[in-house]
Design a protein around this motif. Sequence first.
Motif, PDB file in Angstrom:
ATOM      1  N   ASN A  76      -1.127 -38.493 -46.696  1.00  0.00           N
ATOM      2  CA  ASN A  76      -2.283 -39.393 -46.673  1.00  0.00           C
ATOM      3  C   ASN A  76      -2.464 -40.098 -45.332  1.00  0.00           C
ATOM      4  O   ASN A  76      -3.260 -41.020 -45.224  1.00  0.00           O
ATOM      5  CB  ASN A  76      -2.163 -40.430 -47.794  1.00  0.00           C
ATOM      6  N   GLY A  77      -1.711 -39.660 -44.331  1.00  0.00           N
ATOM      7  CA  GLY A  77      -1.799 -40.283 -43.022  1.00  0.00           C
ATOM      8  C   GLY A  77      -2.985 -39.783 -42.225  1.00  0.00           C
ATOM      9  O   GLY A  77      -3.725 -38.881 -42.641  1.00  0.00           O
ATOM     10  N   LYS A  78      -3.144 -40.360 -41.045  1.00  0.00           N
ATOM     11  CA  LYS A  78      -4.219 -39.989 -40.136  1.00  0.00           C
ATOM     12  C   LYS A  78      -3.943 -38.615 -39.545  1.00  0.00           C
ATOM     13  O   LYS A  78      -2.811 -38.302 -39.186  1.00  0.00           O
ATOM     14  CB  LYS A  78      -4.319 -41.027 -39.012  1.00  0.00           C
ATOM     15  N   GLN A  79      -4.982 -37.803 -39.432  1.00  0.00           N
ATOM     16  CA  GLN A  79      -4.837 -36.489 -38.821  1.00  0.00           C
ATOM     17  C   GLN A  79      -5.326 -36.536 -37.383  1.00  0.00           C
ATOM     18  O   GLN A  79      -6.256 -37.276 -37.058  1.00  0.00           O
ATOM     19  CB  GLN A  79      -5.618 -35.455 -39.611  1.00  0.00           C
ATOM     20  N   PHE A  80      -4.673 -35.751 -36.534  1.00  0.00           N
ATOM     21  CA  PHE A  80      -4.983 -35.695 -35.114  1.00  0.00           C
ATOM     22  C   PHE A  80      -5.220 -34.247 -34.690  1.00  0.00           C
ATOM     23  O   PHE A  80      -4.606 -33.333 -35.241  1.00  0.00           O
ATOM     24  CB  PHE A  80      -3.800 -36.200 -34.275  1.00  0.00           C
ATOM     25  N   SER A  81      -6.016 -34.061 -33.655  1.00  0.00           N
ATOM     26  CA  SER A  81      -5.999 -32.798 -32.925  1.00  0.00           C
ATOM     27  C   SER A  81      -4.773 -32.864 -32.013  1.00  0.00           C
ATOM     28  O   SER A  81      -4.183 -33.938 -31.831  1.00  0.00           O
ATOM     29  CB  SER A  81      -7.276 -32.642 -32.092  1.00  0.00           C
ATOM     30  N   SER A  82      -4.403 -31.752 -31.408  1.00  0.00           N
ATOM     31  CA  SER A  82      -3.266 -31.766 -30.489  1.00  0.00           C
ATOM     32  C   SER A  82      -3.535 -32.691 -29.308  1.00  0.00           C
ATOM     33  O   SER A  82      -2.643 -33.420 -28.861  1.00  0.00           O
ATOM     34  CB  SER A  82      -2.949 -30.357 -29.996  1.00  0.00           C
ATOM     35  N   GLU A  83      -4.782 -32.684 -28.808  1.00  0.00           N
ATOM     36  CA  GLU A  83      -5.129 -33.558 -27.680  1.00  0.00           C
ATOM     37  C   GLU A  83      -5.038 -35.033 -28.073  1.00  0.00           C
ATOM     38  O   GLU A  83      -4.492 -35.847 -27.322  1.00  0.00           O
ATOM     39  CB  GLU A  83      -6.537 -33.251 -27.151  1.00  0.00           C
TER      40      GLU A  83
END
Length: 157
Positions: A76-83
């Motif tokens: 349920n955490g925040k998702q990021f792109s690799s950048e």
Amino acid sequence: MTIKLLCIGKTDNKQLQQLIDIYLKRLQFYNKFELEIIPDLKKAKNLDENQQKLKEGELILSKLQNSDFLVLLDENGKQFSSESFSEYIQKRLNSGLKQLIFVIGGPYGFSEDVYQRANAKISLSKMTFSHQMVRLFFTEQVYRAFTILKNEPYHHK
């Protein structure tokens, strides 16, 4: 700053551990990175889900110092792109933290005490992966983040 990945239980797949070790070795050129394994609970089969989360939570919390920045790897955490993850790492590096600690919980997740202590939660994907695979994916993403920060050719847009 030291970046540490805390995990519950050892990886029993030798090929998977070899892949993790490749990224651990590569990371040493960029930043101090440690993988710390918290041993599986003994007699876990005698514990219900909540008892197991509580006991694992106590072990996780015992590894922390008050100044540590704790990030839970949580669905349920925040998702990021690799950048954007590389930018996240850079912000933590710039903040003067002594230790940035990421935690992969046990099979049932984290106890409420661990959630209360956490500074942030991130998710690698909406998909579910085995805890062993998450170690590999996460270690590779930390390596990728540093190559992005150094403008090295590993990551392609």
